[in-house]
Design a protein around this motif. Structure first.
Motif, PDB file in Angstrom:
ATOM      1  N   ALA A 179       0.827  -1.211   0.000  1.00 47.64           N
ATOM      2  CA  ALA A 179       0.000   0.000   0.000  1.00 47.64           C
ATOM      3  C   ALA A 179       0.858   1.257   0.000  1.00 47.64           C
ATOM      4  CB  ALA A 179      -0.936   0.002   1.210  1.00 47.64           C
ATOM      5  N   ASN A 180       2.013   1.198   0.603  1.00 42.53           N
ATOM      6  CA  ASN A 180       2.890   2.365   0.641  1.00 42.53           C
ATOM      7  C   ASN A 180       3.410   2.734  -0.743  1.00 42.53           C
ATOM      8  OD1 ASN A 180       2.892   3.352   3.278  1.00 42.53           O
ATOM      9  ND2 ASN A 180       4.156   1.660   3.957  1.00 42.53           N
ATOM     10  N   GLN A 181       3.280   1.819  -1.701  1.00 39.77           N
ATOM     11  CA  GLN A 181       3.694   2.108  -3.066  1.00 39.77           C
ATOM     12  C   GLN A 181       2.539   2.700  -3.879  1.00 39.77           C
ATOM     13  OE1 GLN A 181       5.105  -1.705  -4.346  1.00 39.77           O
ATOM     14  NE2 GLN A 181       6.642  -1.805  -2.753  1.00 39.77           N
ATOM     15  N   ASN A 182       1.322   2.641  -3.361  1.00 37.59           N
ATOM     16  CA  ASN A 182       0.146   3.181  -4.050  1.00 37.59           C
ATOM     17  C   ASN A 182       0.004   4.668  -3.778  1.00 37.59           C
ATOM     18  OD1 ASN A 182      -0.520   0.612  -4.894  1.00 37.59           O
ATOM     19  ND2 ASN A 182      -1.896   0.236  -3.198  1.00 37.59           N
ATOM     20  N   GLU A 183      -0.758   5.331  -4.647  1.00 41.54           N
ATOM     21  CA  GLU A 183      -0.987   6.757  -4.424  1.00 41.54           C
ATOM     22  C   GLU A 183      -1.916   6.984  -3.235  1.00 41.54           C
ATOM     23  OE1 GLU A 183      -3.693   5.074  -7.470  1.00 41.54           O
ATOM     24  OE2 GLU A 183      -1.724   5.783  -7.975  1.00 41.54           O
ATOM     25  N   VAL A 184      -2.803   6.041  -2.957  1.00 42.16           N
ATOM     26  CA  VAL A 184      -3.727   6.132  -1.827  1.00 42.16           C
ATOM     27  C   VAL A 184      -3.800   4.764  -1.166  1.00 42.16           C
ATOM     28  CG1 VAL A 184      -6.137   6.506  -1.161  1.00 42.16           C
ATOM     29  CG2 VAL A 184      -5.107   7.966  -2.878  1.00 42.16           C
ATOM     30  N   GLU A 185      -3.655   4.744   0.138  1.00 38.57           N
ATOM     31  CA  GLU A 185      -3.756   3.473   0.860  1.00 38.57           C
ATOM     32  C   GLU A 185      -5.157   2.890   0.665  1.00 38.57           C
ATOM     33  OE1 GLU A 185      -1.730   4.345   4.990  1.00 38.57           O
ATOM     34  OE2 GLU A 185      -2.501   6.153   4.006  1.00 38.57           O
ATOM     35  N   PRO A 186      -5.253   1.592   0.395  1.00 37.14           N
ATOM     36  CA  PRO A 186      -6.560   0.996   0.114  1.00 37.14           C
ATOM     37  C   PRO A 186      -7.404   0.684   1.351  1.00 37.14           C
ATOM     38  CG  PRO A 186      -4.828  -0.606  -0.222  1.00 37.14           C
ATOM     39  CD  PRO A 186      -4.154   0.683   0.104  1.00 37.14           C
ATOM     40  N   ARG A 187      -6.854   0.858   2.532  1.00 36.72           N
ATOM     41  CA  ARG A 187      -7.619   0.585   3.754  1.00 36.72           C
ATOM     42  C   ARG A 187      -7.109   1.483   4.875  1.00 36.72           C
ATOM     43  NH1 ARG A 187      -9.853  -4.926   5.142  1.00 36.72           N
ATOM     44  NH2 ARG A 187     -10.915  -4.542   7.092  1.00 36.72           N
ATOM     45  N   LEU A 188      -8.042   2.137   5.567  1.00 32.68           N
ATOM     46  CA  LEU A 188      -7.695   2.996   6.692  1.00 32.68           C
ATOM     47  C   LEU A 188      -8.593   2.658   7.876  1.00 32.68           C
ATOM     48  CD1 LEU A 188      -7.424   6.486   4.918  1.00 32.68           C
ATOM     49  CD2 LEU A 188      -5.556   4.944   5.480  1.00 32.68           C
ATOM     50  N   ILE A 189      -8.162   3.079   9.047  1.00 29.03           N
ATOM     51  CA  ILE A 189      -8.901   2.848  10.294  1.00 29.03           C
ATOM     52  C   ILE A 189      -9.911   3.964  10.513  1.00 29.03           C
ATOM     53  CG2 ILE A 189      -8.561   3.159  12.797  1.00 29.03           C
ATOM     54  CD1 ILE A 189      -6.268   1.239  12.609  1.00 29.03           C
ATOM     55  N   ILE A 190     -11.060   3.606  11.097  1.00 34.08           N
ATOM     56  CA  ILE A 190     -12.022   4.595  11.597  1.00 34.08           C
ATOM     57  C   ILE A 190     -11.878   4.598  13.115  1.00 34.08           C
ATOM     58  CG2 ILE A 190     -14.437   5.294  11.785  1.00 34.08           C
ATOM     59  CD1 ILE A 190     -14.975   3.394   9.368  1.00 34.08           C
ATOM     60  N   GLU A 191     -11.707   5.790  13.662  1.00 34.87           N
ATOM     61  CA  GLU A 191     -11.490   5.947  15.093  1.00 34.87           C
ATOM     62  C   GLU A 191     -12.452   7.003  15.643  1.00 34.87           C
ATOM     63  OE1 GLU A 191      -7.052   5.677  16.606  1.00 34.87           O
ATOM     64  OE2 GLU A 191      -7.669   7.742  16.359  1.00 34.87           O
ATOM     65  N   THR A 192     -12.928   6.810  16.859  1.00 35.04           N
ATOM     66  CA  THR A 192     -13.690   7.842  17.550  1.00 35.04           C
ATOM     67  C   THR A 192     -13.229   7.858  19.004  1.00 35.04           C
ATOM     68  OG1 THR A 192     -15.876   8.778  17.979  1.00 35.04           O
ATOM     69  CG2 THR A 192     -15.707   6.400  18.136  1.00 35.04           C
ATOM     70  N   ASP A 193     -13.019   9.036  19.529  1.00 35.44           N
ATOM     71  CA  ASP A 193     -12.549   9.196  20.913  1.00 35.44           C
ATOM     72  C   ASP A 193     -11.346   8.306  21.220  1.00 35.44           C
ATOM     73  OD1 ASP A 193     -14.565  11.060  21.458  1.00 35.44           O
ATOM     74  OD2 ASP A 193     -15.991   9.461  21.916  1.00 35.44           O
ATOM     75  N   GLY A 194     -10.430   8.200  20.260  1.00 36.65           N
ATOM     76  CA  GLY A 194      -9.217   7.408  20.446  1.00 36.65           C
ATOM     77  C   GLY A 194      -9.415   5.904  20.373  1.00 36.65           C
ATOM     78  N   LYS A 195     -10.605   5.462  19.995  1.00 34.48           N
ATOM     79  CA  LYS A 195     -10.929   4.038  19.956  1.00 34.48           C
ATOM     80  C   LYS A 195     -11.175   3.593  18.506  1.00 34.48           C
ATOM     81  CE  LYS A 195     -13.861   1.019  22.598  1.00 34.48           C
ATOM     82  NZ  LYS A 195     -14.925   0.948  23.569  1.00 34.48           N
ATOM     83  N   ILE A 196     -10.545   2.508  18.096  1.00 33.32           N
ATOM     84  CA  ILE A 196     -10.748   1.965  16.755  1.00 33.32           C
ATOM     85  C   ILE A 196     -12.123   1.306  16.701  1.00 33.32           C
ATOM     86  CG2 ILE A 196      -9.965   0.254  15.062  1.00 33.32           C
ATOM     87  CD1 ILE A 196      -7.118   0.672  16.242  1.00 33.32           C
ATOM     88  N   ILE A 197     -12.938   1.733  15.721  1.00 30.45           N
ATOM     89  CA  ILE A 197     -14.283   1.144  15.609  1.00 30.45           C
ATOM     90  C   ILE A 197     -14.524   0.474  14.265  1.00 30.45           C
ATOM     91  CG2 ILE A 197     -15.262   2.745  17.290  1.00 30.45           C
ATOM     92  CD1 ILE A 197     -16.626   4.193  14.867  1.00 30.45           C
TER      93      ILE A 197
END
Length: 191
Positions: free
Chosen positions: A66-84
């Motif tokens: 993914a670091n070779q792509n222009e945009v990472e294909p997966r990201l984390i969603i976080e709220t109040d410091g918590k991964i959801i």
């Protein structure tokens, strides 16, 4: 991990996956037998459990690519410091810039609270800004009414319905294709 993408909304932050996030993601995805989220995310395709070390190794390899792509294909969603959850995309047909997005909110506590809507808005806005897209699509099934509502709320239109092609718990459901064009996004839904 080299990339450090951060997208901020009022309720959520979407950010790059880091190695120290992997135990949390693994627990959210594989930590329970028959997790509640899987009943809505393509439940007609069985979730094949992975041992943590396998998951970690595979994910680290994907992140390196993914670091070779222009945009990472997966990201984390976080709220109040918590991964959801996570947002993602995949190329249905790269030469024509046909891209499909996905979203998963793993903890039911965060369903129907606007977290998914905001995350999907941030994600689509980011993708339209970073990639040469003319359209962003989303595929779901007719049993996932919440996902259909989220897509409609952000301006996606029903583009296709394949009738009775998803069998789940002895009942047939439709496959749903939704999408939004870049000019529609820019005219009405960009924030």
């Amino acid at each position: 991990m080299v990339k450090d993408t951060v997208l901020r909304g009022e309720k959520v932050i979407i950010r790059s996956i880091q190695e120290n996030d992997l135990p949390i993601l693994w627990r959210l995805i594989y930590g329970k037998e028959n997790p509640e989220w899987k009943k809505w995310d393509a439940p007609y395709i069985p979730l094949e459990k992975k041992e943590y070390e396998t998951y970690k190794s595979e994910t680290l390899n994907k992140l390196r690519v993914a670091n070779q792509n222009e945009v990472e294909p997966r990201l984390i969603i976080e709220t109040d410091g918590k991964i959801i959850g996570t947002v993602s995309y995949y190329w249905e047909h790269r030469p024509s810039n046909w891209l499909e997005v996905g979203i998963g909110i793993y903890n039911p506590i965060y369903w129907s609270g606007g977290y998914g809507t905001e995350a999907l808005k941030l994600w689509i806005d980011y993708l339209f800004g970073e990639l040469p897209l003319v359209r962003v699509g989303l595929a779901t099934w007719s049993g996932n009414k919440r996902m259909i509502r989220v897509a409609e709320k952000i301006g996606m239109q029903l583009e296709g319905r394949l009738r009775k092609c998803r069998l789940y718990n002895g009942k047939y459901y439709d496959s749903i294709r939704m999408g939004i064009l870049k000019e529609e996004w820019e005219d009405n839904y960009k924030f």
